[in-house]
Write an enzyme that holds these catalytic residues in place. Structure first.
Site, PDB file in Angstrom:
ATOM      1  N   GLU A 147      -6.665 -12.771   8.741  1.00  0.00           N
ATOM      2  CA  GLU A 147      -7.120 -14.143   8.512  1.00  0.00           C
ATOM      3  C   GLU A 147      -6.198 -15.150   9.194  1.00  0.00           C
ATOM      4  O   GLU A 147      -6.640 -16.218   9.625  1.00  0.00           O
ATOM      5  CB  GLU A 147      -7.157 -14.420   7.007  1.00  0.00           C
ATOM      6  CG  GLU A 147      -7.630 -15.814   6.646  1.00  0.00           C
ATOM      7  CD  GLU A 147      -7.664 -16.040   5.150  1.00  0.00           C
ATOM      8  OE1 GLU A 147      -8.264 -17.042   4.728  1.00  0.00           O
ATOM      9  OE2 GLU A 147      -7.096 -15.211   4.398  1.00  0.00           O
ATOM     10  N   GLU A 165     -13.767 -13.281  -3.121  1.00  0.00           N
ATOM     11  CA  GLU A 165     -14.464 -14.270  -2.287  1.00  0.00           C
ATOM     12  C   GLU A 165     -15.675 -13.620  -1.639  1.00  0.00           C
ATOM     13  O   GLU A 165     -16.778 -13.669  -2.168  1.00  0.00           O
ATOM     14  CB  GLU A 165     -13.497 -14.842  -1.250  1.00  0.00           C
ATOM     15  CG  GLU A 165     -14.039 -16.044  -0.516  1.00  0.00           C
ATOM     16  CD  GLU A 165     -12.967 -16.752   0.289  1.00  0.00           C
ATOM     17  OE1 GLU A 165     -13.319 -17.701   1.000  1.00  0.00           O
ATOM     18  OE2 GLU A 165     -11.780 -16.367   0.213  1.00  0.00           O
TER      19      GLU A 165
END
Length: 886
Positions: free
Chosen positions: A735, A473
């Site tokens: 996260e 990502e």
């Protein structure tokens, strides 16, 4: 005054070069003191400035408190001594401005060196000496200045050239896509890696400027370049070296079909997958003059990117540190796992001896399984694997050039023999923003929190503010960027970085005004989720507030207005309800439409404020009226009088309207009570917010007299909390609030929950911008001395110099030391804690004796008893206050 700094490219304009002010207290024996001397301290190399109207800034120094600038004089010259301003002699200018002073001299020329110095007059009319001379170089102002052509066909390119005389000045302008490494006469040029920065290539490509004078020699020379794919997914090169020789002769060495190329030892490279390097394919001397390249093919002239060429004025990505592993284990025969002790972005440096053709494999991960093997499940499609094939010539030291990884653990296999624990070293790699802030306190968990915030933030600065640095990502997600912007500004010099990012956002905006979830746009949607798109107006506004930069509003006002007008087309009864992510990764889900409507109001409100600053009175009124309409609609749509809450009553649902005063005054107490009950009684002083609610809730609590509750939240160590991450081994931010294993495990280096970092500075250290002030010209020092916290200290270097606050306390005494830059003033609040017979001293002198303020101490303008304690108004200087009572 110390530290001159220069700001260049029209959007890279704010205080790129900051220094440390020295602010001693008044020496009574010396009496009045004049402004002190000037010294230049560049933190960003001022090369390649590609604007005709650069701006200048400097940091003042003075031996007295309460001082500032009343006038200045700038000289800009073509001569190194800058004795006369042959380009610009400003004369004595009556102004307090020491930042963002716009060049007003003769036209600057492309590819030239200029020199400048400045002096100032203090508030009493006393003159400082001139500063040391500082230099800046202009870049190539137009495409016509570029004489070279885009070349490619191979990933290793070279050309030889002859210099008949000594080079007096030489600048190399380089754009090698996706990534490039420039070499001259056997040496790598500069320290940059993964260069240039990632952009929307059909709109813009960045070139890098190097001073290469010292790399050149009389006689034969060789220039060479290695190319990697990077985000461009192809390899092309544009180079121009402008050289000035003794005697005035000038020549240009440019990329064209006369260059030679071959595919070198980098046989494969990918941002996600890693790099394979076959040392057997090395050709020693290929980057030096005299090498026989007869078997090399001619370089191909190719089509380059479609975008304009702009100077890369932001700090480059560099290797900023080296980490020696804490330990090494061998969980299986022939497999060695190194624990770096820290999750970070970068790569591993390998030291190895072995037979020619031996392939050593390095794999990277954030976690390990119980058996000690690395766990790569959360990397998804990213292979995160480097391979080095030995040439078999003694000790070989290697590290990749064109990839990077996010990791704590390195698995080594195929190694000939048993490696030493330092046979692998971690190389920390990220955009080399300069640290400007520090925070520490008496609560260990908060010091650990500051540490994981710093690591999470800096290792996710890779030319864009990325969400993560390990999996497939690593995108410039706008929600993450806006959520952490204030924290980043307190901790790092983000001016040039955010200036570049704002331009990147503008580059992705379309004719309809839409922008995208990620910038540059690869993942996510167009139009962006409103909570993500708000990065455009909010980062521009933070930029103006913290750096005092009006030009950023001028440059981006039209684009931000266009974006707001797009949102207006999507509004239903004055509310914007479309949403993709909402309060991302929350424990308790908040409806996405209330988050979007909140940001619609916020964007319109910020746009109205920008219009006021720029003197756009009609727009200011129109958007002020629209904000009022949205406010009315928001309350009508989302408030539930039965529950005394907004939407479904989550912490985020009530925090957002309270934070922006969307709650009518008569209902504010009820909504506040609902939020308080949810936090304290339902969730035992834990957050259930996602990244959006978390950004605002701590500041909301502090600003409404509940700093103790905010502190309780910040110091929790059970789920969900930052302390829970730390207790479970986090060395950078996660996260998710929760710890997950297996395929559902997520990133363990994700900065988006780091918004709390600005709260550490604003609340516990107490360093705040004063309302309606910009660039720390006016400051509020309001430390929250909460619960069992016995001391806290914070400092941040601003465009005007260092601002710091350090306090400690016991049952009867409070000590507070503050530093205020020359040219700034501050309100300092010292809590009184209901003590009786209070005496306040500054140094050894009483300034409050219970009867009132004792005047006459230089720099202290007034003291008054306030509800929160004592309010002290001061000018610049260093102050050491001691409050004592019964």
């Amino acid at each position: 005054m110390r530290s001159l700094f220069f700001s260049g490219l029209f959007i890279f304009m704010v205080s790129l070069f900051l220094g440390y002010p020295v602010l001693p207290g008044l020496d009574e024996a010396k009496g009045p003191q004049a402004p002190t001397g000037l010294r230049c301290e560049y933190l960003v190399n001022p090369l390649g400035v590609d604007t005709l109207k650069p701006r200048f800034s400097w940091v003042l120094e003075h031996g007295e408190r309460g001082q500032g600038q009343s006038s200045y004089e700038i000289l800009v010259s073509t001569q190194p001594n800058a004795e006369e301003g042959d380009l610009w002699a400003s004369g004595k200018v009556d102004s307090t401005d020491s930042t963002q002073v716009v060049y007003a001299g003769k036209p600057l020329q492309s590819g030239s060196s200029y020199y400048w110095k400045v002096r100032y007059w203090d508030r009493d009319g006393r003159q400082s000496p001139f500063s040391q001379v500082a230099r800046f170089d202009t870049g190539l102002f137009s495409r016509a200045d570029w004489k070279g052509k885009w070349i490619g066909g191979k990933n290793q390119l070279r050309k030889e050239f002859e210099l008949g005389k000594k080079a007096l000045r030489a600048r190399a302008y380089v754009c090698g896509l996706g990534y490039s490494e420039l070499r001259l006469n056997g040496h790598k040029v500069g320290r940059n890696v993964l260069d240039p920065a990632w952009t929307t290539y059909d709109k813009r490509a960045l070139y890098v400027t190097y001073d290469v004078t010292g790399y050149l020699q009389t006689g034969p020379n060789a220039v060479a370049a290695m190319l990697g794919q990077g985000w461009f997914k192809a390899t092309v090169l544009l180079v121009q070296i402008n050289i000035e020789l003794e005697g005035g002769e000038k020549l240009e060495v440019v990329s064209d079909a006369s260059w030679k190329g071959m595919d070198g030892p980098v046989v494969a490279n990918s941002v996600y997958n890693g790099e394979t390097y076959d040392a057997r394919l090395e050709t020693p001397g290929w980057d030096r003059a005299g090498y026989d390249d007869g078997q090399w093919s001619a370089a191909e002239v190719v089509a380059g990117p479609k975008g304009v060429l702009s100077a890369q004025m932001m700090p480059a990505i560099q290797v900023v540190d080296t980490i020696v592993p804490l330990k090494m284990a061998s969980p299986e025969p022939g497999v060695y796992v190194f624990d770096m002790g820290q999750n970070f972005s970068g790569w591993a440096q390998l030291r190895v001896r072995g037979q020619r053709g031996t392939a050593v494999k390095l794999r990277f991960a954030e976690m390990v399984y119980d058996n000690g093997m690395i766990n790569q499940e959360n990397l998804r499609g990213a292979r995160a694997e480097d391979v080095y094939i030995l040439k078999g010539e003694g000790e070989e030291v290697w590290e990749p050039r064109f990839t990077y990884h996010g990791f704590r653990y390195v698995e080594l296999s195929g190694y000939p023999g048993v490696p030493a624990v330092n046979g692998v070293r971690g190389r920390v790699v990220h955009t080399a923003v300069e640290p400007v802030g520090s925070f520490a306190c008496s609560k260990p968990v908060l010091n650990s929190l500051q540490r994981i915030i710093i690591w999470g933030q800096k290792t996710n600065l890779h030319s864009t503010p990325t969400d993560c640095c390990q999996r497939d990502e690593r995108m410039g997600w706008m929600g993450d960027a806006q959520g952490t912007a204030e924290e980043a500004i307190y901790n790092f010099d983000m001016a040039a970085f955010y200036a570049n990012f704002l331009r990147d956002i503008r580059d992705v905006q379309d004719e309809k005004g839409t922008i995208t979830d990620t910038v540059p746009h690869i993942w996510g949607s167009r139009p962006a989720d409103p909570a993500w798109g708000t990065a455009y107006p909010l980062i521009a506004w933070y930029f103006y507030q913290y750096y005092g930069d009006r030009r950023v509003l001028e440059d981006y006002y039209d684009g931000i207005k266009k974006y707001v007008e797009f949102l207006r087309t999507r509004a239903e009864n004055d509310l914007v309800k479309f949403s993709y992510y909402g309060d991302w990764v929350a424990v308790d889900r908040t409806p996405g439409d209330i988050v979007s409507s909140f940001y619609y109001y916020y964007d319109v409100k910020v746009l109205a404020e920008m219009a006021k600053v720029l003197g756009k009175e009609a727009d200011a009124k129109a958007y002020g009226d629209l904000a009022s309409a949205i406010k009315t609609a928001f309350h009508r749509e989302y408030f539930d009088p039965k529950t005394r809450s907004y939407a479904n009553g989550t912490q985020t649902a009530n925090t957002l309207p309270l934070f922006l005063d969307l709650v009518p005054e008569k209902m504010r107490g009820s909504v506040w009570g609902s939020l308080f009950d949810n936090i304290v009684y339902k969730n035992n002083s834990h957050l259930t917010t996602g990244i959006i609610g978390t950004k605002y809730i701590m500041e909301l609590l502090t600003n409404n007299g509940s700093s103790d509750l905010a502190y309780d939240i910040a110091t929790q160590t059970t789920y969900p909390s930052w302390g829970y991450m730390i207790e479970n081994g986090a060395t950078s931010l996660w996260e998710l609030w929760q710890l997950r294993q297996g395929p559902s495990m997520n990133s363990h280096n994700h900065p988006m929950f780091g918004s709390v970092g600005s709260w550490l500075y604003k609340a516990l250290a107490g360093i705040n911008l004063a309302p309606e002030s910009t660039g720390f010209e006016k400051i509020r020092i309001v430390p929250q001395m909460v619960r069992d916290l016995r001391y806290a200290a914070g400092s941040t270097r601003t465009v005007r110099g260092e601002v710091s606050s350090s306090w400690s306390r016991d049952d009867r005494t409070v000590r507070l030391e503050v530093v205020i830059p020359v040219g700034s003033e501050a309100e300092v609040v010292i809590p009184g804690f209901n003590l009786e017979n209070v005496v306040i001293k500054e140094g050894d002198q009483a300034v409050w004796n219970g009867q009132g303020y004792k005047a006459g101490i230089q720099g202290i303008r007034s003291i008054e008893k306030a509800q929160a304690g004592f309010l002290i108004k001061v000018g610049s200087g260093r102050y050491a206050f001691k409050l004592q009572g019964d």
